[in-house]
Design a protein around this motif. Structure first.
Motif, PDB file in Angstrom:
ATOM      1  N   ALA A 184       0.859  -1.188   0.000  1.00  0.00           N
ATOM      2  CA  ALA A 184       0.000   0.000   0.000  1.00  0.00           C
ATOM      3  C   ALA A 184       0.893   1.236   0.000  1.00  0.00           C
ATOM      4  O   ALA A 184       1.787   1.352   0.840  1.00  0.00           O
ATOM      5  CB  ALA A 184      -0.915   0.018   1.222  1.00  0.00           C
ATOM      6  N   LEU A 185       0.676   2.117  -0.963  1.00  0.00           N
ATOM      7  CA  LEU A 185       1.420   3.372  -1.050  1.00  0.00           C
ATOM      8  C   LEU A 185       0.431   4.529  -0.961  1.00  0.00           C
ATOM      9  O   LEU A 185      -0.684   4.427  -1.470  1.00  0.00           O
ATOM     10  CB  LEU A 185       2.159   3.511  -2.390  1.00  0.00           C
ATOM     11  CG  LEU A 185       3.066   2.396  -2.881  1.00  0.00           C
ATOM     12  CD1 LEU A 185       3.751   2.854  -4.169  1.00  0.00           C
ATOM     13  CD2 LEU A 185       4.095   2.021  -1.856  1.00  0.00           C
ATOM     14  N   ASP A 186       0.868   5.617  -0.367  1.00  0.00           N
ATOM     15  CA  ASP A 186       0.072   6.840  -0.320  1.00  0.00           C
ATOM     16  C   ASP A 186       0.910   7.932  -0.960  1.00  0.00           C
ATOM     17  O   ASP A 186       1.893   8.390  -0.375  1.00  0.00           O
ATOM     18  CB  ASP A 186      -0.259   7.162   1.148  1.00  0.00           C
ATOM     19  CG  ASP A 186      -1.080   8.438   1.310  1.00  0.00           C
ATOM     20  OD1 ASP A 186      -1.336   9.123   0.298  1.00  0.00           O
ATOM     21  OD2 ASP A 186      -1.450   8.752   2.450  1.00  0.00           O
ATOM     22  N   GLU A 193       7.714 -10.951   6.599  1.00  0.00           N
ATOM     23  CA  GLU A 193       8.599  -9.783   6.621  1.00  0.00           C
ATOM     24  C   GLU A 193       7.752  -8.538   6.369  1.00  0.00           C
ATOM     25  O   GLU A 193       6.785  -8.597   5.612  1.00  0.00           O
ATOM     26  CB  GLU A 193       9.639  -9.884   5.500  1.00  0.00           C
ATOM     27  CG  GLU A 193      10.518 -11.113   5.563  1.00  0.00           C
ATOM     28  CD  GLU A 193      11.158 -11.379   4.214  1.00  0.00           C
ATOM     29  OE1 GLU A 193      12.338 -11.062   4.059  1.00  0.00           O
ATOM     30  OE2 GLU A 193      10.450 -11.883   3.316  1.00  0.00           O
ATOM     31  N   TYR A 194       8.159  -7.422   6.979  1.00  0.00           N
ATOM     32  CA  TYR A 194       7.378  -6.202   6.761  1.00  0.00           C
ATOM     33  C   TYR A 194       8.277  -4.984   6.677  1.00  0.00           C
ATOM     34  O   TYR A 194       9.432  -4.996   7.136  1.00  0.00           O
ATOM     35  CB  TYR A 194       6.320  -6.027   7.847  1.00  0.00           C
ATOM     36  CG  TYR A 194       6.868  -5.983   9.250  1.00  0.00           C
ATOM     37  CD1 TYR A 194       6.836  -7.106  10.063  1.00  0.00           C
ATOM     38  CD2 TYR A 194       7.437  -4.818   9.763  1.00  0.00           C
ATOM     39  CE1 TYR A 194       7.346  -7.085  11.355  1.00  0.00           C
ATOM     40  CE2 TYR A 194       7.940  -4.776  11.043  1.00  0.00           C
ATOM     41  CZ  TYR A 194       7.900  -5.910  11.836  1.00  0.00           C
ATOM     42  OH  TYR A 194       8.415  -5.871  13.110  1.00  0.00           O
ATOM     43  N   LEU A 195       7.718  -3.933   6.093  1.00  0.00           N
ATOM     44  CA  LEU A 195       8.433  -2.662   5.927  1.00  0.00           C
ATOM     45  C   LEU A 195       7.404  -1.536   5.956  1.00  0.00           C
ATOM     46  O   LEU A 195       6.362  -1.622   5.292  1.00  0.00           O
ATOM     47  CB  LEU A 195       9.175  -2.684   4.589  1.00  0.00           C
ATOM     48  CG  LEU A 195       9.940  -1.421   4.169  1.00  0.00           C
ATOM     49  CD1 LEU A 195      11.126  -1.798   3.285  1.00  0.00           C
ATOM     50  CD2 LEU A 195       9.049  -0.423   3.441  1.00  0.00           C
ATOM     51  N   VAL A 196       7.683  -0.504   6.735  1.00  0.00           N
ATOM     52  CA  VAL A 196       6.821   0.680   6.794  1.00  0.00           C
ATOM     53  C   VAL A 196       7.711   1.919   6.699  1.00  0.00           C
ATOM     54  O   VAL A 196       8.678   2.049   7.449  1.00  0.00           O
ATOM     55  CB  VAL A 196       5.996   0.722   8.107  1.00  0.00           C
ATOM     56  CG1 VAL A 196       5.187   2.013   8.197  1.00  0.00           C
ATOM     57  CG2 VAL A 196       5.072  -0.489   8.204  1.00  0.00           C
ATOM     58  N   LEU A 197       7.365   2.810   5.775  1.00  0.00           N
ATOM     59  CA  LEU A 197       8.096   4.074   5.622  1.00  0.00           C
ATOM     60  C   LEU A 197       7.083   5.216   5.579  1.00  0.00           C
ATOM     61  O   LEU A 197       6.192   5.227   4.731  1.00  0.00           O
ATOM     62  CB  LEU A 197       8.919   4.049   4.323  1.00  0.00           C
ATOM     63  CG  LEU A 197       9.781   5.284   4.050  1.00  0.00           C
ATOM     64  CD1 LEU A 197      10.911   5.425   5.063  1.00  0.00           C
ATOM     65  CD2 LEU A 197      10.375   5.217   2.633  1.00  0.00           C
ATOM     66  N   SER A 198       7.234   6.146   6.524  1.00  0.00           N
ATOM     67  CA  SER A 198       6.334   7.292   6.674  1.00  0.00           C
ATOM     68  C   SER A 198       4.977   6.866   7.245  1.00  0.00           C
ATOM     69  O   SER A 198       4.868   5.783   7.821  1.00  0.00           O
ATOM     70  CB  SER A 198       6.204   8.074   5.374  1.00  0.00           C
ATOM     71  OG  SER A 198       5.667   9.365   5.631  1.00  0.00           O
ATOM     72  N   ASP A 199       3.939   7.699   7.073  1.00  0.00           N
ATOM     73  CA  ASP A 199       2.803   7.593   7.986  1.00  0.00           C
ATOM     74  C   ASP A 199       1.638   6.717   7.532  1.00  0.00           C
ATOM     75  O   ASP A 199       0.503   6.982   7.915  1.00  0.00           O
ATOM     76  CB  ASP A 199       2.313   8.982   8.382  1.00  0.00           C
ATOM     77  CG  ASP A 199       1.862   9.796   7.189  1.00  0.00           C
ATOM     78  OD1 ASP A 199       2.066   9.342   6.047  1.00  0.00           O
ATOM     79  OD2 ASP A 199       1.313  10.890   7.395  1.00  0.00           O
ATOM     80  N   SER A 200       1.878   5.678   6.783  1.00  0.00           N
ATOM     81  CA  SER A 200       0.876   4.623   6.635  1.00  0.00           C
ATOM     82  C   SER A 200       1.142   3.579   7.723  1.00  0.00           C
ATOM     83  O   SER A 200       2.215   3.566   8.309  1.00  0.00           O
ATOM     84  CB  SER A 200       0.950   3.980   5.251  1.00  0.00           C
ATOM     85  OG  SER A 200       0.558   4.925   4.265  1.00  0.00           O
ATOM     86  N   THR A 257      -3.604   3.234   4.590  1.00  0.00           N
ATOM     87  CA  THR A 257      -3.060   4.575   4.379  1.00  0.00           C
ATOM     88  C   THR A 257      -3.748   5.514   5.374  1.00  0.00           C
ATOM     89  O   THR A 257      -4.770   5.172   5.979  1.00  0.00           O
ATOM     90  CB  THR A 257      -3.258   5.054   2.926  1.00  0.00           C
ATOM     91  OG1 THR A 257      -4.655   5.111   2.629  1.00  0.00           O
ATOM     92  CG2 THR A 257      -2.555   4.111   1.948  1.00  0.00           C
ATOM     93  N   ASP A 258      -3.187   6.723   5.532  1.00  0.00           N
ATOM     94  CA  ASP A 258      -3.685   7.558   6.637  1.00  0.00           C
ATOM     95  C   ASP A 258      -5.117   8.038   6.427  1.00  0.00           C
ATOM     96  O   ASP A 258      -5.777   8.408   7.401  1.00  0.00           O
ATOM     97  CB  ASP A 258      -2.724   8.706   6.965  1.00  0.00           C
ATOM     98  CG  ASP A 258      -2.589   9.724   5.848  1.00  0.00           C
ATOM     99  OD1 ASP A 258      -2.998   9.427   4.706  1.00  0.00           O
ATOM    100  OD2 ASP A 258      -2.064  10.820   6.121  1.00  0.00           O
ATOM    101  N   GLY A 259      -5.612   7.973   5.191  1.00  0.00           N
ATOM    102  CA  GLY A 259      -7.028   8.287   4.970  1.00  0.00           C
ATOM    103  C   GLY A 259      -7.945   7.261   5.606  1.00  0.00           C
ATOM    104  O   GLY A 259      -9.100   7.560   5.929  1.00  0.00           O
ATOM    105  N   ALA A 260      -7.455   6.052   5.824  1.00  0.00           N
ATOM    106  CA  ALA A 260      -8.247   4.994   6.474  1.00  0.00           C
ATOM    107  C   ALA A 260      -7.906   4.868   7.959  1.00  0.00           C
ATOM    108  O   ALA A 260      -8.786   4.599   8.783  1.00  0.00           O
ATOM    109  CB  ALA A 260      -8.001   3.655   5.767  1.00  0.00           C
ATOM    110  N   SER A 261      -6.636   5.096   8.298  1.00  0.00           N
ATOM    111  CA  SER A 261      -6.253   4.963   9.712  1.00  0.00           C
ATOM    112  C   SER A 261      -6.805   6.111  10.558  1.00  0.00           C
ATOM    113  O   SER A 261      -6.699   6.086  11.784  1.00  0.00           O
ATOM    114  CB  SER A 261      -4.731   4.862   9.864  1.00  0.00           C
ATOM    115  OG  SER A 261      -4.090   6.047   9.460  1.00  0.00           O
TER     116      SER A 261
END
Ligand SMILES: [Zn+2]
Length: 262
Positions: free
Chosen positions: A35-37, A117-124, A198-202
């Motif tokens: 998922a990308l925002d 395995e996971y990866l998160v970058l920025s505010d998602s 994404t932050d629109g859903a969170s």
């Protein structure tokens, strides 16, 4: 296993700048969700001939393809490769060093018979549900931790804090940013479910406080991803007059929910 994916624009007049995918490689033994925002630039030059949706489609497409075809390459390296590939698809007329060059937040999770395995970058956000039902939120909270005074204007964020030491990082044109992502590996047997937002859903959690992260995952499992987005839209409309929760942010934002029950 069950997967579900919903992505809706915040404004039907504007293209959705989120990207979402689920891929299940032919082996049938694993999969990946992405998922990308895309970051909406303030009005003004971006140094680039391309739109944000152009960028998120290419970066998200490359990330999905590389993640499933190179199952042995760690997610941060896969992200670096996807950023490098996407940077090459810009033309000579694009200044990729411009601070407003197209960029996006990134969530990626990949599972095999052995591991997740996971990866998160920025505010998602990525929620991980353990086999005992406990839910952990994987967050890159650099943006949230910046002093409030620093967030006075979007222009200030762009010039001083975006992709700068001491600020926060998004996937743009520099592959080395992948090393800044929050990453981890878990035994596959310890994970029951994954939920990327994404932050629109969170907003369901972070702005409207309808529940905490475990409540959010339970809500999606029980009611479906579309119901989460629908509920956020209801809350946004109800909040439109007093604007108590949203402050200066957009009334509606692109909202993406990707759920996988392993
Ligand atoms: Zn470009």
């Amino acid at each position: 296993m069950r997967t579900e994916l919903v992505s809706e624009p915040g404004d039907v007049q504007r293209p959705n700048e989120d990207f979402a995918s689920v891929a299940l490689p032919a082996s049938g033994q694993g999969g990946v969700l992405v998922a990308l925002d895309g970051v909406t630039p303030p009005t003004g030059p971006t140094g680039c001939l391309h739109s944000v949706p152009w960028f998120t489609a290419r970066l998200g497409g490359a990330l999905t393809e590389l993640a499933v075809s190179l199952m042995d390459v760690p997610p941060a390296e896969v992200l670096a490769m996807a950023i490098a590939r996407t940077a090459k698809t810009h033309g000579e007329g694009c200044d990729l060093s411009h601070p407003r060059t197209p960029q996006a937040t990134v969530v990626m999770a990949r599972w095999s018979p052995e591991r997740v395995e996971y990866l998160v970058l920025s505010d998602s956000a990525l929620l991980v549900e353990a086999s005992d039902g406990t839910v952990s939120a994987v967050l890159d909270d650099r943006l949230a931790r910046l002093p409030r005074a620093s967030l006075a204007t979007d222009a200030l964020i762009d010039s001083r804090l975006r992709n700068k030491e001491g600020g926060f990082f998004t996937a743009a044109a520099d592959p080395s940013v992948a090393g800044r992502a929050v990453t981890g590996v878990l035994p596959r047997s310890s994970v029951r479910g994954l939920l990327a937002l994404t932050d629109g859903a969170s907003r369901w959690v972070e702005k409207f406080h309808e529940g905490d992260w475990p409540d959010c995952l339970s809500f999606v499992r029980k009611n479906g991803a579309q119901s989460l987005v629908n509920r956020v839209r209801e809350l946004e409309r109800a909040d439109a007059e007093p604007r108590t929760h949203l402050g200066r942010s957009k009334l509606h934002d692109d909202a993406t929910v990707v759920y996988a029950e392993l």
